[in-house]
Design a protein around this motif. Sequence first.
Motif, mmCIF file in Angstrom:
data_model
loop_
_atom_site.group_PDB
_atom_site.id
_atom_site.type_symbol
_atom_site.label_atom_id
_atom_site.label_comp_id
_atom_site.label_asym_id
_atom_site.label_seq_id
_atom_site.Cartn_x
_atom_site.Cartn_y
_atom_site.Cartn_z
ATOM 1 N N LEU A 197 7.051 6.469 -3.515
ATOM 2 C CA LEU A 197 6.040 6.776 -2.509
ATOM 3 C C LEU A 197 5.376 5.500 -2.001
ATOM 4 O O LEU A 197 5.190 5.316 -0.794
ATOM 5 C CB LEU A 197 4.997 7.726 -3.103
ATOM 6 N N HIS A 198 5.028 4.608 -2.910
ATOM 7 C CA HIS A 198 4.426 3.316 -2.531
ATOM 8 C C HIS A 198 5.375 2.539 -1.617
ATOM 9 O O HIS A 198 4.963 2.002 -0.577
ATOM 10 C CB HIS A 198 4.116 2.504 -3.799
ATOM 11 N N ASP A 199 6.648 2.479 -2.008
ATOM 12 C CA ASP A 199 7.611 1.710 -1.222
ATOM 13 C C ASP A 199 7.797 2.310 0.170
ATOM 14 O O ASP A 199 7.921 1.583 1.160
ATOM 15 C CB ASP A 199 8.958 1.657 -1.950
ATOM 16 N N ARG A 200 7.828 3.649 0.242
ATOM 17 C CA ARG A 200 8.020 4.310 1.531
ATOM 18 C C ARG A 200 6.824 4.060 2.455
ATOM 19 O O ARG A 200 6.970 3.854 3.651
ATOM 20 C CB ARG A 200 8.225 5.804 1.320
ATOM 21 N N LEU A 201 5.622 4.070 1.888
ATOM 22 C CA LEU A 201 4.431 3.775 2.686
ATOM 23 C C LEU A 201 4.467 2.339 3.199
ATOM 24 O O LEU A 201 4.077 2.069 4.342
ATOM 25 C CB LEU A 201 3.171 4.014 1.855
ATOM 26 N N ALA A 202 4.923 1.436 2.365
ATOM 27 C CA ALA A 202 5.030 0.032 2.797
ATOM 28 C C ALA A 202 6.014 -0.090 3.960
ATOM 29 O O ALA A 202 5.756 -0.805 4.940
ATOM 30 C CB ALA A 202 5.477 -0.836 1.624
ATOM 31 N N THR B 108 4.083 -6.142 2.546
ATOM 32 C CA THR B 108 3.161 -5.258 3.262
ATOM 33 C C THR B 108 2.220 -4.580 2.276
ATOM 34 O O THR B 108 2.654 -4.032 1.263
ATOM 35 C CB THR B 108 3.936 -4.190 4.055
ATOM 36 N N LYS B 109 0.935 -4.601 2.573
ATOM 37 C CA LYS B 109 -0.066 -4.066 1.652
ATOM 38 C C LYS B 109 -0.176 -2.546 1.769
ATOM 39 O O LYS B 109 -0.226 -1.994 2.859
ATOM 40 C CB LYS B 109 -1.433 -4.701 1.928
ATOM 41 N N VAL B 110 -0.212 -1.893 0.610
ATOM 42 C CA VAL B 110 -0.456 -0.451 0.510
ATOM 43 C C VAL B 110 -1.571 -0.249 -0.499
ATOM 44 O O VAL B 110 -1.483 -0.737 -1.629
ATOM 45 C CB VAL B 110 0.801 0.318 0.066
ATOM 46 N N THR B 111 -2.626 0.444 -0.119
ATOM 47 C CA THR B 111 -3.754 0.628 -1.032
ATOM 48 C C THR B 111 -3.523 1.778 -1.998
ATOM 49 O O THR B 111 -2.733 2.694 -1.725
ATOM 50 C CB THR B 111 -5.045 0.917 -0.240
#
Length: 361
Positions: free
Chosen positions: A152-157, A110-113
């Motif tokens: 934080l990146h992983d949680r957003l994904a 899943t992409k997270v910018t």
Amino acid sequence: MKLQGPLSIALSLCLAAPATILAADKKKPAAPAPTEAAPAAKPLTLPDTVATVDGAEIKKDELEKAFANLLAARKMSPDAIPAEQRLQGYRMVLDEIIIDKILAKKSADTKVTDEEVNAQWERIKGNFGSEAELKKQVEAAGETLDKVKKGLHDRLAEEHWIDSQVKDKVNVTDAEAEDFYKKHPEAFKTPEEVRASHILVKVDKDAKPEVVEEKKKAAQAIADRVKKGEDFGKLAQEISEDPSAKENKGDLDFFRKEAMVPEFSNAAFGMKKGEISDPVRSDFGFHVIKVTDRKDAETVTLEKAKPQLLAFLKNQKKQAAVEEVIKGVREKAEVKINLPEPPAAAAAPAPAPGAITAPAK
């Protein structure tokens, strides 16, 4: 879905703002009387591999660290928790880790910018006042800023992936909003509110009569000065003994009648806009009150309530849909838990104050 790991530590360190001095006093349970020191908690031995998720191992070090972080955020010591309660806590934390492992695998592509991560990072940093303070708190918990950002990146994904699974299940129609409005009329009634400012002259509850009289005269002198035209806000900043007056010039904003102590509310709600009171006695002392605005009680119309109501109902549907998604992936995953079985419910002791509760999903 609850954030785990370093990010949850950062978020848990945010503090709530203190209430105004006039907020209605709520009865608090008395602190328990001192007792003899509790016996040391019995050792609880965990296996090296506490669980496997689709063949991937979860080591006891990861579980113990997550459990310790949770307790640290709540200012609790593991040694103060009986073994059976620690086991319950381990199981709840382990369940969160298991779900995170499953969701991390599902959301791996899943992409997270960078813009999304940076926006969330700035919000978290703002809770601490500066990045230096955030770094200090995170490092005190044995983590690094890089790990927090990665978390934080992983949680957003994970959140994006879940959103993609529930997006077709959260639509709300006008008919549903209207039905809710008709079935819950009390939810759309707003009581009368008053906006007032005050100047406080403190008086101890057990003050002698002559002291009370002296303080009352001082408060009356203030009321007379205001009634003769002196600026209320300026006087509040200069002489009010409510600590917040230095910042808010005595302004308490709008409040409902039950939000303040009865003596103050009864006086304020009995006054007209612009009126100045004579001294009003409460447990805090004498108040000189100025009513600056009023709002009548009203029933919010469906048209006015609809935007927020639609958002509320959509959020309800989303929460239910998210729970179903998480339940579904959890049931489909191959999970083996190696922790000891908890004691039977009938034999379990009553939970102590501050006992661990299950984290919210």
